[in-house]
Design a protein around this motif. Structure first.
Motif, PDB file in Angstrom:
ATOM      1  N   HIS A  21       0.873  -1.247  -0.033  1.00 35.08           N
ATOM      2  CA  HIS A  21       0.074   0.027  -0.017  1.00 35.08           C
ATOM      3  C   HIS A  21       0.746   1.242  -0.003  1.00 35.08           C
ATOM      4  O   HIS A  21       2.085   1.371   0.391  1.00 35.08           O
ATOM      5  CB  HIS A  21      -0.928  -0.027   1.171  1.00 35.08           C
ATOM      6  N   GLU A 227     -11.746   2.150   4.776  1.00 32.90           N
ATOM      7  CA  GLU A 227     -12.442   0.988   4.151  1.00 32.90           C
ATOM      8  C   GLU A 227     -11.879   1.082   2.557  1.00 32.90           C
ATOM      9  O   GLU A 227     -12.025   2.181   2.117  1.00 32.90           O
ATOM     10  CB  GLU A 227     -13.919   1.198   4.263  1.00 32.90           C
ATOM     11  N   LEU A 228     -11.548  -0.017   2.001  1.00 32.38           N
ATOM     12  CA  LEU A 228     -11.198  -0.082   0.632  1.00 32.38           C
ATOM     13  C   LEU A 228     -12.066  -0.469  -0.233  1.00 32.38           C
ATOM     14  O   LEU A 228     -13.194  -0.736   0.173  1.00 32.38           O
ATOM     15  CB  LEU A 228      -9.976  -1.114   0.508  1.00 32.38           C
ATOM     16  N   LYS A 229     -11.802  -0.113  -1.436  1.00 32.09           N
ATOM     17  CA  LYS A 229     -12.803  -0.362  -2.397  1.00 32.09           C
ATOM     18  C   LYS A 229     -13.327  -1.731  -2.551  1.00 32.09           C
ATOM     19  O   LYS A 229     -14.494  -2.286  -3.045  1.00 32.09           O
ATOM     20  CB  LYS A 229     -12.667   0.008  -3.735  1.00 32.09           C
ATOM     21  N   ASN A 230     -12.645  -2.589  -2.246  1.00 31.53           N
ATOM     22  CA  ASN A 230     -12.582  -4.186  -2.360  1.00 31.53           C
ATOM     23  C   ASN A 230     -13.358  -4.658  -1.154  1.00 31.53           C
ATOM     24  O   ASN A 230     -13.249  -6.109  -0.902  1.00 31.53           O
ATOM     25  CB  ASN A 230     -11.294  -4.940  -2.589  1.00 31.53           C
ATOM     26  N   SER A 231     -13.945  -3.699  -0.525  1.00 30.89           N
ATOM     27  CA  SER A 231     -14.556  -4.252   0.905  1.00 30.89           C
ATOM     28  C   SER A 231     -13.817  -4.614   2.102  1.00 30.89           C
ATOM     29  O   SER A 231     -14.046  -5.144   3.037  1.00 30.89           O
ATOM     30  CB  SER A 231     -15.428  -5.114   0.594  1.00 30.89           C
ATOM     31  N   HIS A 232     -12.213  -4.417   1.838  1.00 23.54           N
ATOM     32  CA  HIS A 232     -11.433  -4.785   2.937  1.00 23.54           C
ATOM     33  C   HIS A 232     -11.516  -3.487   3.937  1.00 23.54           C
ATOM     34  O   HIS A 232     -11.539  -2.267   3.424  1.00 23.54           O
ATOM     35  CB  HIS A 232      -9.937  -5.188   2.434  1.00 23.54           C
ATOM     36  N   THR A 233     -10.799  -3.649   5.034  1.00 20.96           N
ATOM     37  CA  THR A 233     -11.105  -2.620   6.065  1.00 20.96           C
ATOM     38  C   THR A 233      -9.298  -2.748   6.854  1.00 20.96           C
ATOM     39  O   THR A 233      -8.949  -3.669   7.342  1.00 20.96           O
ATOM     40  CB  THR A 233     -11.807  -2.791   7.232  1.00 20.96           C
ATOM     41  N   ASP A 256     -10.024  -8.745   5.598  1.00 23.28           N
ATOM     42  CA  ASP A 256     -11.074  -9.005   4.514  1.00 23.28           C
ATOM     43  C   ASP A 256     -12.553  -8.804   5.132  1.00 23.28           C
ATOM     44  O   ASP A 256     -12.516  -8.658   6.389  1.00 23.28           O
ATOM     45  CB  ASP A 256     -10.939 -10.446   3.522  1.00 23.28           C
ATOM     46  N   ASP A 281      -3.786   3.970  -2.376  1.00 26.95           N
ATOM     47  CA  ASP A 281      -3.699   3.170  -3.693  1.00 26.95           C
ATOM     48  C   ASP A 281      -4.771   3.611  -4.675  1.00 26.95           C
ATOM     49  O   ASP A 281      -5.908   3.820  -4.440  1.00 26.95           O
ATOM     50  CB  ASP A 281      -4.040   1.853  -3.339  1.00 26.95           C
TER      51      ASP A 281
END
Length: 281
Positions: A21, A227-233, A256, A281
């Motif tokens: 990252h 919170e990331l766009k891929n739903s990870h935190t 995840d 990112d």
């Protein structure tokens, strides 16, 4: 079966190692703001801040907004120079800052309970509201309706507006010093960073926990997540006020949606304890 488990473990480890990252990390115990580029460490930099700065917010003009104990400052990410600041004794005990589309800034302070100010770039107060029944706010965020969302009185989720009306006020089981709140699904549940509850939980206004990230004894205090766009935190695992408390455990942990850890960052030589992160990112 043993071979399958081993393969899964190897695969999981490879995934964690492959994640890299670029991020901003707010260093509480050493009063700094770090830029970390895991793809190219030569890009890394650090800005020294005064003690007591808490909130960081990314702005659209390649700047970062940092709350100060008596106002806020903006820094240019390209030059790392301070480009604007507002300091005033009437904003003492500021904990959090939010930039509005009109260019004004909302400051939230632990003053006479909890007080929120809308302030122009020239320090003029446009409006303010006091909630004397609440105390010990950390970060304040706005709901989709433009209402204040903040934790108070250790374990309360609060949603309120500029008129002083309180739309939600309920306790979160296991929370202590709630740090951050996000309203979900129109208020069907709220996403909450529980502080010393060392977790991120999805909780209904009735107190039912729907999902938990973290929450185990390997963590200490969960402050601001990202919170990331891929739903990870990505969660900040704050471990103390002392400069070297960062040696105790990973400073950042990425989960995840199922609660599995997929990435960690731990660099106690570079940084102290982290209580705010923005992934770039």
């Amino acid at each position: 079966m043993k071979q399958l488990i081993l393969a899964l473990l190897i695969c999981g480890g490879a995934q964690a190692e492959s994640i890299k990252h670029r991020f901003l990390a707010k260093d509480e115990s050493r009063a700094q703001l770090h830029y970390v580029d895991q793809l190219d460490a030569s890009n890394d930099w650090t800005i020294k801040l005064e003690k007591g700065c808490r909130d960081i917010r990314l702005l659209e003009n390649n700047r970062v907004l940092v709350s100060f104990p008596d106002g806020y400052a903006e820094f240019d990410l390209a030059t790392q120079k301070k480009v604007h600041e507002v300091h005033d004794p009437q904003f003492k005990k500021t904990e959090t800052a939010t930039r509005l589309p009109n260019g004004n800034t909302i400051l939230g302070a632990n003053k006479n309970g909890v007080t929120c100010f809308e302030v122009t770039a020239e320090r003029e107060i446009v409006r303010q509201i006091n909630f004397p029944q609440f105390k010990t706010m950390r970060l304040m965020r706005l709901s989709p309706e433009g209402r204040f969302l903040f934790g108070a009185n250790t374990d309360h989720v609060v949603e309120a507006d500029w008129s002083g009306k309180v739309h939600a006020d309920f306790t979160v089981p296991g929370a202590k010093h709630i740090y951050w709140i996000k309203k979900m699904d129109g208020g069907a549940f709220y996403r909450v960073s529980t502080g010393y509850g060392k977790s991120i939980v999805d909780v209904t206004p009735g107190g039912k926990i729907l999902r938990t990230l973290g929450g185990t004894d390997e963590y200490f205090f969960f402050s601001r997540p990202f919170e990331l766009k891929n739903s990870h935190t990505v969660c900040c695992n704050w471990t103390g006020h002392k400069p070297n408390d960062s040696e105790k455990a990973p400073q950042l942990v990425e989960f995840d949606p199922q609660g599995n850890v997929v990435w960690k960052w731990h660099d106690p030589k570079r940084a102290g304890t982290i209580h705010g992160v923005i992934i770039l990112d």
